[in-house]
Scaffold this active site. Structure first.
Site, short mmCIF file in Angstrom:
data_model
loop_
_atom_site.label_atom_id
_atom_site.label_comp_id
_atom_site.label_asym_id
_atom_site.label_seq_id
_atom_site.Cartn_x
_atom_site.Cartn_y
_atom_site.Cartn_z
N HIS A 136 0.85 -1.19 0.00
CA HIS A 136 0.00 0.00 0.00
C HIS A 136 0.89 1.24 0.00
O HIS A 136 1.74 1.39 0.87
CB HIS A 136 -0.90 -0.01 1.24
CG HIS A 136 -1.75 1.21 1.37
ND1 HIS A 136 -2.74 1.55 0.46
CD2 HIS A 136 -1.76 2.19 2.31
CE1 HIS A 136 -3.31 2.66 0.84
NE2 HIS A 136 -2.75 3.08 1.95
N SER A 153 -3.25 5.13 6.40
CA SER A 153 -4.31 5.76 5.62
C SER A 153 -4.61 7.17 6.13
O SER A 153 -4.74 7.39 7.33
CB SER A 153 -5.57 4.90 5.67
OG SER A 153 -6.60 5.47 4.89
N GLY A 154 -4.70 8.14 5.21
CA GLY A 154 -5.04 9.51 5.57
C GLY A 154 -3.87 10.37 5.96
O GLY A 154 -4.06 11.53 6.33
N GLY A 156 -1.52 11.48 4.00
CA GLY A 156 -1.20 12.47 2.96
C GLY A 156 -0.35 11.92 1.82
O GLY A 156 0.29 12.70 1.12
N LYS A 157 -0.37 10.62 1.60
CA LYS A 157 0.46 10.02 0.54
C LYS A 157 -0.01 10.47 -0.85
O LYS A 157 0.81 10.90 -1.68
CB LYS A 157 0.41 8.49 0.65
CG LYS A 157 0.93 7.93 1.95
CD LYS A 157 0.97 6.42 1.95
CE LYS A 157 -0.40 5.81 1.76
NZ LYS A 157 -1.32 6.13 2.87
N ASP A 175 -1.92 4.06 -4.43
CA ASP A 175 -2.63 3.21 -3.48
C ASP A 175 -2.14 1.77 -3.48
O ASP A 175 -1.84 1.20 -2.44
CB ASP A 175 -4.14 3.27 -3.73
CG ASP A 175 -4.92 2.74 -2.54
OD1 ASP A 175 -4.59 3.13 -1.39
OD2 ASP A 175 -5.84 1.94 -2.73
N ARG A 241 18.08 13.89 12.70
CA ARG A 241 18.30 15.26 12.22
C ARG A 241 19.59 15.41 11.43
O ARG A 241 19.80 16.42 10.76
CB ARG A 241 18.33 16.23 13.41
CG ARG A 241 17.03 16.28 14.21
CD ARG A 241 17.20 17.13 15.45
NE ARG A 241 17.47 18.53 15.09
CZ ARG A 241 16.55 19.50 15.17
NH1 ARG A 241 15.32 19.21 15.55
NH2 ARG A 241 16.87 20.74 14.86
#
Length: 309
Positions: A136, A153-154, A156-157, A175, A241
Site C-alpha cells: 500500500h 491511511s489519511g 497524505g500520501k 494506493d 536530524r
C-alpha cells in the site's frame, strides 16, 4: 505461469503453428538454442525452456536430408517443449511445422536477430516469474529516482504524490503498488492495469492523471530505489536530524534505503521528497552532506587541539 497470448504480444511474434495451450510453467529466466540436440546430444537438454532457432541451427536443419531431418525432429519434439521461435524471419522446414502441430507445440517467427530476441525474451521471462508482493503506497519517479511513499491511511500520501506530479514528476502507482524482484538487488514497481494512471483524492474522488496532466506525467513501471515512510508527528519522539546512519527496509529479500518523515501542518512534503531523491542520487555518486559536515567538524577539532597544544 506465463500466458501464451501475453508472450506473443509482448515479444511481437508471428504464429506459424498454433497451440491449444494457454500458459506455460517456466521456472528459469533463460532460453535454449537446440544446436546440440539437432546433432543428437540430449544429456543436458533444457527442454523446459523456450527453444530459439537462429541462423546456425536453421542452416543445419536445411542441410539435412528430409528423412534424416524428420527422424531427428520426432525425437526433438518428443520432449515437452514450451515453444519454438525462429529468428531473423527465417521460415522453418515444413516437416518441423507438421511435427510441432502433431505435438501441440507452438512455433513462432520473429524478424529480430537471434541475440536481440534472446535478450528481450530473458528480460520478459525474468519479469514474469519474479517473486511478487503488493504494498500500500505511492510510487513516483522523482528526478530518475523511484520513490515509494508509504504510511497509514489519511497521512497524505496521495496528496504528496499529486503535488509531485504538478511539479513535473511521474506517477507510477497510486494506493496499490505491485513489486517484483527482478534481480538479487533490484525491485521493480508497477500499478495493476485496472487502476493504472488513476488516483483517489479524498473530497474529490477518482481523477485520471494522464488525462489531466498528459502522458509525460505517468510511467508504467519504475525501480524502487528509496522508501519514504510518512507518519504523524509524535511529540517528544526523537527523529533523525543529521542522517549519519542509513536505515533500510527489506522487501522480498532486497534492502532498500528508508527515511521516516514526520508529518505536521505546514510541512511541504513534496519538496521534502524531492530533496530526499536528490540527496539519494548524491549518495549513489559517493557524496554525503552529513559525512562531509562531520569530516569538517573533526578537522576543526583536530586543528583546535593542535593550536592549544
Amino acid at each position: 505461469m506465463i500466458r501464451v497470448t501475453d508472450f506473443i504480444q509482448s515479444l511481437a511474434l508471428k504464429v506459424l503453428s498454433p497451440t491449444t495451450q494457454e500458459q506455460w510453467d517456466i521456472q528459469a529466466a533463460d532460453v535454449n538454442r537446440p544446436g546440440m540436440q539437432f546433432c543428437g546430444f540430449y544429456e543436458y537438454f533444457a527442454f523446459e525452456r523456450p527453444q530459439v532457432i537462429g541462423k546456425v541451427e536453421m542452416t543445419y536443419l536445411n542441410s539435412m536430408t528430409e528423412d534424416t531431418r524428420k527422424s531427428m525432429l520426432k525425437k526433438y519434439f518428443s520432449y515437452d517443449i514450451p515453444c519454438v521461435i525462429c529468428c531473423r524471419g527465417m521460415q522453418p522446414p515444413e516437416d518441423l511445422l507438421l511435427i510441432a502441430r502433431e505435438r501441440n507445440i507452438p512455433v513462432f517467427l520473429t524478424e529480430k536477430s537471434t541475440t536481440k530476441f534472446v535478450l528481450e525474451a530473458i528480460m520478459y521471462i525474468s519479469r514474469k516469474i519474479a517473486p511478487r508482493i503488493t504494498r500500500h503506497g505511492e510510487l513516483v519517479d522523482v528526478h530518475g529516482v523511484g520513490v515509494l511513499i508509504t504510511g497509514s491511511s489519511g497521512v497524505g500520501k496521495s496528496e504528496t504524490a499529486l503535488e509531485l506530479v504538478k511539479r513535473g514528476h511521474q506517477l507510477v502507482a497510486d494506493d496499490v503498488v505491485e513489486i517484483c524482484r527482478v534481480s538479487e538487488t533490484r525491485l521493480i514497481g508497477e500499478c495493476p492495469a485496472m487502476i493504472r494512471h488513476f488516483m483517489e483524492i479524498r473530497g474529490i474522488g477518482i481523477i485520471d492523471i494522464r488525462a489531466m496532466y498528459g502522458v509525460g506525467a505517468v510511467a508504467v513501471h519504475k525501480s524502487i530505489d528509496l522508501v519514504i515512510h510518512l507518519e504523524q508527528w509524535v511529540e517528544g519522539k526523537e527523529y533523525d536530524r543529521l542522517g549519519l546512519e542509513d536505515n533500510f527496509i527489506t522487501i522480498l529479500g532486497v534492502q532498500v534505503p528508508q527515511l521516516i518523515t514526520p508529518v505536521r501542518p505546514g510541512r511541504n512534503l513534496a519538496i521534502i521528497v524531492e530533496v530526499a531523491a536528490r540527496n539519494y542520487s548524491l549518495k549513489r555518486l559517493g557524496y554525503s552532506a552529513s559525512h562531509e559536515l562531520d569530516r569538517r567538524l573533526s578537522n576543526m577539532y583536530d586543528q583546535t587541539d593542535d593550536h592549544d597544544y
